[in-house]
Each structure stands twice: as C-alpha cells, then as structure tokens.
Design a protein around this motif. Structure first.
Motif, PDB file in Angstrom:
ATOM      1  N   GLN A 200       0.749 -28.497  31.252  1.00 17.31           N
ATOM      2  CA  GLN A 200      -0.087 -28.791  30.261  1.00 17.31           C
ATOM      3  C   GLN A 200      -1.109 -29.745  30.673  1.00 17.31           C
ATOM      4  O   GLN A 200      -2.469 -29.500  30.445  1.00 17.31           O
ATOM      5  CB  GLN A 200       0.582 -29.411  29.111  1.00 17.31           C
ATOM      6  N   SER A 201      -1.151 -30.638  31.560  1.00 20.63           N
ATOM      7  CA  SER A 201      -2.060 -31.434  32.077  1.00 20.63           C
ATOM      8  C   SER A 201      -3.095 -30.734  32.898  1.00 20.63           C
ATOM      9  O   SER A 201      -4.269 -31.076  32.846  1.00 20.63           O
ATOM     10  CB  SER A 201      -1.305 -32.716  32.883  1.00 20.63           C
ATOM     11  N   ASP A 202      -2.418 -30.075  33.881  1.00 19.36           N
ATOM     12  CA  ASP A 202      -3.164 -29.149  34.716  1.00 19.36           C
ATOM     13  C   ASP A 202      -4.280 -28.208  33.829  1.00 19.36           C
ATOM     14  O   ASP A 202      -5.499 -28.287  34.204  1.00 19.36           O
ATOM     15  CB  ASP A 202      -2.230 -28.250  35.655  1.00 19.36           C
ATOM     16  N   VAL A 203      -3.702 -27.372  33.023  1.00 20.16           N
ATOM     17  CA  VAL A 203      -4.505 -26.584  32.258  1.00 20.16           C
ATOM     18  C   VAL A 203      -5.571 -27.373  31.176  1.00 20.16           C
ATOM     19  O   VAL A 203      -6.693 -26.987  31.177  1.00 20.16           O
ATOM     20  CB  VAL A 203      -3.748 -25.528  31.365  1.00 20.16           C
ATOM     21  N   ALA A 204      -5.315 -28.477  30.831  1.00 22.30           N
ATOM     22  CA  ALA A 204      -6.250 -29.437  30.192  1.00 22.30           C
ATOM     23  C   ALA A 204      -7.172 -29.766  30.901  1.00 22.30           C
ATOM     24  O   ALA A 204      -8.416 -29.681  30.437  1.00 22.30           O
ATOM     25  CB  ALA A 204      -5.538 -30.668  29.683  1.00 22.30           C
ATOM     26  N   ASN A 205      -7.017 -30.250  32.209  1.00 22.84           N
ATOM     27  CA  ASN A 205      -8.194 -30.308  33.083  1.00 22.84           C
ATOM     28  C   ASN A 205      -8.787 -29.291  33.535  1.00 22.84           C
ATOM     29  O   ASN A 205     -10.157 -29.465  33.783  1.00 22.84           O
ATOM     30  CB  ASN A 205      -7.499 -31.231  34.426  1.00 22.84           C
ATOM     31  N   TYR A 206      -8.379 -28.202  33.331  1.00 25.90           N
ATOM     32  CA  TYR A 206      -9.015 -26.907  33.693  1.00 25.90           C
ATOM     33  C   TYR A 206     -10.113 -26.769  32.742  1.00 25.90           C
ATOM     34  O   TYR A 206     -11.417 -26.279  32.903  1.00 25.90           O
ATOM     35  CB  TYR A 206      -8.240 -25.793  34.066  1.00 25.90           C
ATOM     36  N   SER A 220      -7.256 -29.298  37.889  1.00 26.84           N
ATOM     37  CA  SER A 220      -7.916 -28.389  37.488  1.00 26.84           C
ATOM     38  C   SER A 220      -7.866 -27.036  38.114  1.00 26.84           C
ATOM     39  O   SER A 220      -7.413 -25.808  37.688  1.00 26.84           O
ATOM     40  CB  SER A 220      -9.484 -28.481  37.501  1.00 26.84           C
ATOM     41  N   ALA A 221      -7.819 -27.131  39.750  1.00 26.33           N
ATOM     42  CA  ALA A 221      -7.333 -26.088  40.522  1.00 26.33           C
ATOM     43  C   ALA A 221      -5.964 -25.322  40.197  1.00 26.33           C
ATOM     44  O   ALA A 221      -5.777 -24.078  40.224  1.00 26.33           O
ATOM     45  CB  ALA A 221      -7.488 -26.359  41.985  1.00 26.33           C
ATOM     46  N   ARG A 222      -4.935 -26.314  39.972  1.00 19.60           N
ATOM     47  CA  ARG A 222      -3.763 -25.697  39.427  1.00 19.60           C
ATOM     48  C   ARG A 222      -3.559 -24.920  38.305  1.00 19.60           C
ATOM     49  O   ARG A 222      -2.861 -24.101  37.910  1.00 19.60           O
ATOM     50  CB  ARG A 222      -2.461 -26.881  39.718  1.00 19.60           C
ATOM     51  N   LYS A 228      -5.061 -18.466  33.357  1.00 16.27           N
ATOM     52  CA  LYS A 228      -5.056 -17.111  33.375  1.00 16.27           C
ATOM     53  C   LYS A 228      -3.919 -16.359  32.675  1.00 16.27           C
ATOM     54  O   LYS A 228      -4.047 -15.320  32.085  1.00 16.27           O
ATOM     55  CB  LYS A 228      -5.197 -16.807  34.888  1.00 16.27           C
ATOM     56  N   ALA A 229      -2.761 -16.900  33.025  1.00 20.28           N
ATOM     57  CA  ALA A 229      -1.407 -16.514  32.745  1.00 20.28           C
ATOM     58  C   ALA A 229      -0.997 -16.846  31.001  1.00 20.28           C
ATOM     59  O   ALA A 229      -0.465 -15.954  30.459  1.00 20.28           O
ATOM     60  CB  ALA A 229      -0.247 -17.097  33.220  1.00 20.28           C
ATOM     61  N   ASN A 230      -2.097 -17.763  30.574  1.00 26.71           N
ATOM     62  CA  ASN A 230      -1.397 -17.998  28.962  1.00 26.71           C
ATOM     63  C   ASN A 230      -2.400 -18.282  28.076  1.00 26.71           C
ATOM     64  O   ASN A 230      -2.215 -18.046  26.953  1.00 26.71           O
ATOM     65  CB  ASN A 230      -0.728 -19.352  29.046  1.00 26.71           C
ATOM     66  N   CYS A 231      -3.771 -18.287  28.631  1.00 27.57           N
ATOM     67  CA  CYS A 231      -4.892 -18.478  27.540  1.00 27.57           C
ATOM     68  C   CYS A 231      -5.847 -17.577  27.681  1.00 27.57           C
ATOM     69  O   CYS A 231      -6.596 -17.225  26.555  1.00 27.57           O
ATOM     70  CB  CYS A 231      -5.616 -19.721  27.854  1.00 27.57           C
ATOM     71  N   GLY A 237     -11.376 -14.563  30.190  1.00 25.89           N
ATOM     72  CA  GLY A 237     -11.015 -15.124  31.614  1.00 25.89           C
ATOM     73  C   GLY A 237     -12.220 -16.236  31.928  1.00 25.89           C
ATOM     74  O   GLY A 237     -11.779 -17.053  32.774  1.00 25.89           O
ATOM     75  N   ASP A 238     -13.335 -15.894  31.268  1.00 19.17           N
ATOM     76  CA  ASP A 238     -14.171 -16.946  31.568  1.00 19.17           C
ATOM     77  C   ASP A 238     -14.226 -18.132  30.328  1.00 19.17           C
ATOM     78  O   ASP A 238     -15.109 -19.116  30.439  1.00 19.17           O
ATOM     79  CB  ASP A 238     -15.784 -16.217  31.595  1.00 19.17           C
ATOM     80  N   GLY A 239     -13.296 -18.067  29.567  1.00 16.75           N
ATOM     81  CA  GLY A 239     -13.209 -19.232  28.426  1.00 16.75           C
ATOM     82  C   GLY A 239     -14.202 -19.282  27.357  1.00 16.75           C
ATOM     83  O   GLY A 239     -13.958 -20.261  26.899  1.00 16.75           O
ATOM     84  N   LYS A 240     -15.084 -18.201  27.429  1.00 19.72           N
ATOM     85  CA  LYS A 240     -15.777 -18.265  26.380  1.00 19.72           C
ATOM     86  C   LYS A 240     -15.542 -17.831  24.988  1.00 19.72           C
ATOM     87  O   LYS A 240     -16.463 -17.703  24.246  1.00 19.72           O
ATOM     88  CB  LYS A 240     -17.236 -17.334  27.052  1.00 19.72           C
ATOM     89  N   GLY A 241     -14.259 -17.307  24.920  1.00 21.67           N
ATOM     90  CA  GLY A 241     -13.793 -17.235  23.617  1.00 21.67           C
ATOM     91  C   GLY A 241     -14.014 -15.796  22.998  1.00 21.67           C
ATOM     92  O   GLY A 241     -14.504 -14.917  23.931  1.00 21.67           O
ATOM     93  N   ASN A 242     -13.499 -15.604  21.728  1.00 15.19           N
ATOM     94  CA  ASN A 242     -13.555 -14.154  21.197  1.00 15.19           C
ATOM     95  C   ASN A 242     -13.742 -14.331  19.697  1.00 15.19           C
ATOM     96  O   ASN A 242     -12.700 -14.696  19.015  1.00 15.19           O
ATOM     97  CB  ASN A 242     -12.458 -13.649  21.378  1.00 15.19           C
ATOM     98  N   PRO A 243     -14.962 -13.921  19.106  1.00 11.32           N
ATOM     99  CA  PRO A 243     -15.380 -14.314  17.589  1.00 11.32           C
ATOM    100  C   PRO A 243     -14.459 -13.354  17.011  1.00 11.32           C
ATOM    101  O   PRO A 243     -14.108 -13.701  15.832  1.00 11.32           O
ATOM    102  CB  PRO A 243     -16.811 -14.030  17.716  1.00 11.32           C
ATOM    103  N   ALA A 244     -13.843 -12.217  17.382  1.00  9.98           N
ATOM    104  CA  ALA A 244     -13.156 -11.171  16.509  1.00  9.98           C
ATOM    105  C   ALA A 244     -11.775 -11.753  16.278  1.00  9.98           C
ATOM    106  O   ALA A 244     -11.305 -11.304  15.101  1.00  9.98           O
ATOM    107  CB  ALA A 244     -12.926 -10.002  17.514  1.00  9.98           C
ATOM    108  N   MET A 245     -11.548 -12.901  17.157  1.00  9.88           N
ATOM    109  CA  MET A 245     -10.141 -13.435  16.771  1.00  9.88           C
ATOM    110  C   MET A 245     -10.379 -14.991  16.460  1.00  9.88           C
ATOM    111  O   MET A 245      -9.420 -15.565  16.036  1.00  9.88           O
ATOM    112  CB  MET A 245      -9.350 -13.472  18.194  1.00  9.88           C
ATOM    113  N   GLY A 246     -11.640 -15.405  16.257  1.00 13.66           N
ATOM    114  CA  GLY A 246     -11.710 -16.791  16.114  1.00 13.66           C
ATOM    115  C   GLY A 246     -11.447 -17.983  17.256  1.00 13.66           C
ATOM    116  O   GLY A 246     -11.173 -19.011  17.124  1.00 13.66           O
TER     117      GLY A 246
END
Length: 309
Positions: A200-206, A220-222, A228-231, A237-246
């Motif tokens: 959780q801390s690793d993905v938060a830093n990412y 962040s590297a970890r 990629k596996a959970n979010c 993949g680029d973290g820019k979101g998806n308006p169709a899902m909110g």
C-alpha cells in the motif's frame, strides 16, 4: 406520520390522543358542579393551603366562560383530527398532507416560472452560460440544490468535487453534466485490504510520483507493479483515469480525498464511496438546462477569460 411509524405505532398514537381528549372532557365535567363552601363564620372555605401569611388557596367552581372555551377547544380538536391527519396513520377525510401541499406549491411555482425559462430552453448551453441573466438564475439554482455539498463557490471540499476547475470525473461536456444532474452518480473505489502495508505504501508513492509530488523513488519503483496488477484496470496503465467509470486521473494534482501518502494509503486500504443524488424527480427540464449551463460555465468561462488576459 405514516412515513415514520408502522401500523402498530399508528394505533398506539391514535389511542393516546383519543384517551387524552376524553380525559380532558371528563375532568372538565367532573369539576363543573363544584360549589363555593362557606365556614360557620360566613367566610369562604379554602383548601387549608396558605402562603405568605394571607394568600389562601380557594376551591371555587370554574368560570362558565372558561368552561365553554375549554369545551370548544376539545370539539375543535376532535373535528380537526377527523378532517386532517393526526391519529396515527389515519389520513383524514380531506386527504390533506404536507407532502401533497408542498408538491402542489412547487408545481404551481414551476408553471409560473416556465415562461421565464422558456427562451433559454431554445438556446445552446454554452450560449446560456454566457447570458448574464441566465447566469444569475443558474447561480440561485446552484445555491438551492448544490451548494450544500459543493460549496457556495462550487469549490467543493473533501469528498465533494470542485466544479470550478476543469477536472471532471465523468466528463465536463454539457451532455455529461446534464446526465450527472439528472441521474446522479455512484462512485465506488473498492478497498484493497488484501495488499500488505508495504504494498500500500509502495503504490501510494507511485501514485504521488505520477502526479509530480514528492515520493520515495525506491517505493515508487516497487509500486509500479502493484499499480499495474491492481489499479490499472480502472485508472488506466498511464493513470489518467476513465470518465466512463468515474475513475479519476491520478497524474494531476487534483485530489478528492487528499493527496498525502497517508490519505492515499487510506483510500487504497478502505476504499471510497461517493454519491451524487439524482435530481430528475426534483428539477424541471428548464431548471436542469440553466443549472447545466451555470456549472459548465464555472470552469470554461473562467478559462476563456484567463486566456484573454
């Protein structure tokens, strides 16, 4: 009253009310025959209670005018309870309800205002947003229906989006805004409690690193693989979101629940649930049109004005 109590409570309340009125009538008639009594010396007899040396409590009969007023009050109460709701779930012979009266008042007001709104219904949302009078009406509607959550300045707060910027969870085009107002939105960020505290801390830093915020680069590297596996399924993949899902864009610096590492970890571990209520049963099409234009204009007109400086 029927909105709050089941039938058992309704019967209980009705019985208490009826018994109370009957008891008041019994008390009234039981005291009406009280007569003034006199002592052997001719003075008026009292109850024996004396205060301040000479203040005696008498037991005189009730004044006739007072008795009639009390009796008329009871009769009025009985008549009222027959005509109007008041005896538990009983609706009254007139079928009156505060909800019905309110709805009738709203419908009457909507019909009176419809001619005022009519000309704006024929205009494009962006043109309505530029009209000063329409903007004033839209602002009043916003203050009545939206400011409780988004603030009077539409700046939002924790858990309630800022509507004055150009960061939109479900899209910022007029059609998107209209759909949000009419149908509401239910945003759900599932909890990822199965992730360890380290993950959780690793993905938060990412996520913070993607947004250009200070982050632990090793974590962040970890966290990239954890993301990629959970979010990525929702946020991309680029973290820019998806308006169709909110699903929000995680690469900007706009945060609905806070962008600190602790806040992001809390979001990951516990999830988030956001609810925008639907207003299609509350607002007329004319009001929705004006409100859509006002909300769209909050960010778009501001950007246009800034670009002209």
């Amino acid at each position: 009253m029927s909105d709050f109590f089941n039938s058992g409570w309704g019967v209980y309340i009705a019985l208490v009310t009826i018994v109370g009125i009957v008891w008041c009538l019994w008390l009234l008639f039981s005291q009406r025959k009280t007569q003034v009594t006199y002592k052997p010396d001719g003075s008026v007899a009292d109850t024996g209670h004396v205060w301040d040396d000479d203040l005696r409590e008498l037991n005189n009969p009730l004044p006739r005018w007072w008795m009639w007023m009390f009796l008329l009050s009871c009769v009025f109460g009985i008549a009222y309870l027959v005509l109007y709701p008041g005896l538990g779930n009983y609706q009254g012979t007139l079928g009156y309800s505060t909800t019905g009266a309110h709805e009738a008042s709203v419908q009457q007001a909507n019909q009176q205002l419809k001619p005022i709104y009519a000309k704006y219904m024929e205009m494009d949302v962006k043109l309505v947003a530029a009209d000063p009078k329409a903007k004033e009406m839209g602002q009043r509607l916003f203050l009545n229906y939206c400011a409780q959550c988004h603030g009077s300045d539409a700046g939002g707060s924790k858990g309630f989006p800022n509507l004055s910027d150009r960061d939109w969870l479900y899209g910022g085009e007029p059609a998107d805004i209209r759909t949000t107002i009419l149908q509401g939105r239910a945003g759900v960020m599932p909890a990822f409690a199965h992730l360890s505290g380290v993950e959780q801390s690793d993905v938060a830093n990412y996520v913070r690193n993607m947004a250009g915020l200070a982050a632990d680069q090793l974590k962040s590297a970890r966290g990239a693989e954890v993301f990629k596996a959970n979010c990525a399924a929702c946020h991309g993949g680029d973290g820019k979101g998806n308006p169709a899902m909110g699903a929000p864009n995680l690469t900007d610096k706009v945060w609905l629940y806070g962008g600190s590492e602790a806040s992001i970890i809390e979001t990951i571990a516990k999830g988030r649930n956001g609810m925008m209520p639907a207003h299609q049963e509350i607002l007329t099409p004319e009001k929705v049109h004006l409100l859509t234009a006002y909300v769209w204009g909050l960010s778009n007109q501001k950007v246009s004005a800034d670009s002209q400086k």
